[in-house]
Write an enzyme that holds these catalytic residues in place. Structure first.
Site, short mmCIF file in Angstrom:
data_model
loop_
_atom_site.label_atom_id
_atom_site.label_comp_id
_atom_site.label_asym_id
_atom_site.label_seq_id
_atom_site.Cartn_x
_atom_site.Cartn_y
_atom_site.Cartn_z
N ALA A 191 0.83 -1.08 -0.18
CA ALA A 191 0.12 0.00 0.02
C ALA A 191 0.98 1.46 0.05
O ALA A 191 0.71 2.30 -0.80
CB ALA A 191 -0.85 -0.17 1.01
N ASP B 247 -1.71 -7.95 -3.94
CA ASP B 247 -1.75 -6.68 -2.93
C ASP B 247 -1.59 -5.35 -3.55
O ASP B 247 -2.16 -4.49 -3.26
CB ASP B 247 -0.57 -7.17 -1.87
CG ASP B 247 0.64 -7.50 -2.45
OD1 ASP B 247 0.97 -7.57 -3.71
OD2 ASP B 247 1.52 -7.90 -1.59
#
Ligand code: MEV
Length: 325
Positions: A116, A157
């Site tokens: 992230a 991810d």
């Protein structure tokens, strides 16, 4: 006046189904969660990279631009530093870069704080340098960053942090499909044990050398489950979805990536009435997820707590990377 700083946020993620197999050409399902990573990125008039990342204990980290990616890099600085290096190499700009990250979730949960923060930084640089990259272009730079650091990984991810929502994803972004799933009834329990993804991937690789047929067969079965779950997910058929998750958990056990603590939390949630449950992510610790009807939610949460798990209150299907200010 040209803007020289920006704040971007990106969601954490939970793997719903397909972990490990997705590293080797198979699909997975991943949902973004409503706890977010934030990065404020500033272009500076000096030839340096500076990072403040208190969540991963990085303070006053500073490096000259020509040294990016060289020498010892603290673990907490790796992803941001290599992301900047990769961005600069592909889309050159002269300025220095100052980054400050802050997370709403602990880096211990396995929600993907490194990916992230990588996505936040790449998107911020794309805006500040006016490159306005597409999601796929952002993905390519961020995924390269993961491979440069870890040597392996599917990139699921990274995709989740960029697109958000719930995705059907195939290795390396070969397929990235957004699914419309609104109210996935998910309960998330944290094992209290920090897992290291690369260690777990290496463990599975060793098993694949020892017993290739077991591992290959597990991957094929997981692939079939992902396709079946995709259908049930879109029909919002939670009972069937739960049962398929249980099957996925059995296969993850065969791969050897579950641990007694996760097994206990999973068993407790099923005894308390969950439709199904499994570990989420690499295994070895981090979190488990359960699919639970609303009238069983409290009992399932209590049961997970009674075997030492901690409930993490998150909602799935969160929005992807976005500019905050
Ligand atoms: C880790 O969260 C999930 C794995 O499949 C690794 C990956 O997909 O990159 C084990």
């Amino acid at each position: 006046m040209e803007r020289n700083n920006i704040t971007v946020s990106a969601p954490g993620k939970l793997m719903l189904l397909g972990e490990h197999a997705v590293v080797y050409g198979h699909p997975c399902l991943v949902t973004a969660v409503d706890q977010r990573m934030k990065a404020t990125v500033e272009l500076v008039d000096s030839s340096t990279f500076e990072l403040e990342a208190p969540d991963v204990k990085v303070h006053n980290y500073k490096k000259s631009l020509p040294e990016l990616g060289k020498g010892e890099i603290p673990k907490g600085a790796q992803f941001v530093e290599i992301a900047i290096k990769n961005f600069k190499e592909k889309y050159p700009f002269k300025d220095g870069v100052r980054v400050a990250t802050a997370s709403e979730f602990s880096s211990q949960f396995g929600f993907g704080s490194s990916s992230a923060s990588t996505v936040c930084v790449v998107k911020a640089l794309s805006e500040l340098t006016r490159k306005k990259l597409s999601n796929k272009e952002l993905f390519d730079i961020a995924y390269k960053t993961v491979l440069d650091i870890q040597g392996k990984g599917s990139g699921f991810d990274i995709a989740s942090a960029i697109w958000g929502g719930t995705l059907y994803f195939v290795t390396g972004g070969e397929k990235i499909e957004q699914l419309s799933v609104d109210n996935l009834p998910l309960v998330v329990g944290y094992s209290g044990i920090k897992a290291d993804t690369v260690t777990l991937m290496d463990q599975v690789l060793r098993k694949a050398k020892e017993t290739p047929e077991v591992v290959e067969n597990s991957y094929r079965e997981i692939h079939l489950l992902v396709e079946k779950v995709n259908v049930q997910l879109l029909k919002q058929n939670w009972k069937e979805l739960g049962e398929l998750m249980n099957e996925n958990q059995k296969l993850l056990n065969m791969l050897g990536v579950s641990i007694p603590k996760l097994d206990d939390m999973i068993a407790a949630s099923i005894r308390a009435g969950a439709y199904g449950a499994k570990l989420s992510g690499a295994g070895g610790g981090d979190c488990m997820i359960a699919i639970v009807s609303p009238n069983k939610e409290q009992e399932v949460k209590k049961a997970i707590g009674s075997v030492g798990g901690t409930i993490i209150p998150v909602s799935p299907n969160a929005p992807g990377a976005r500019i905050e200010k």
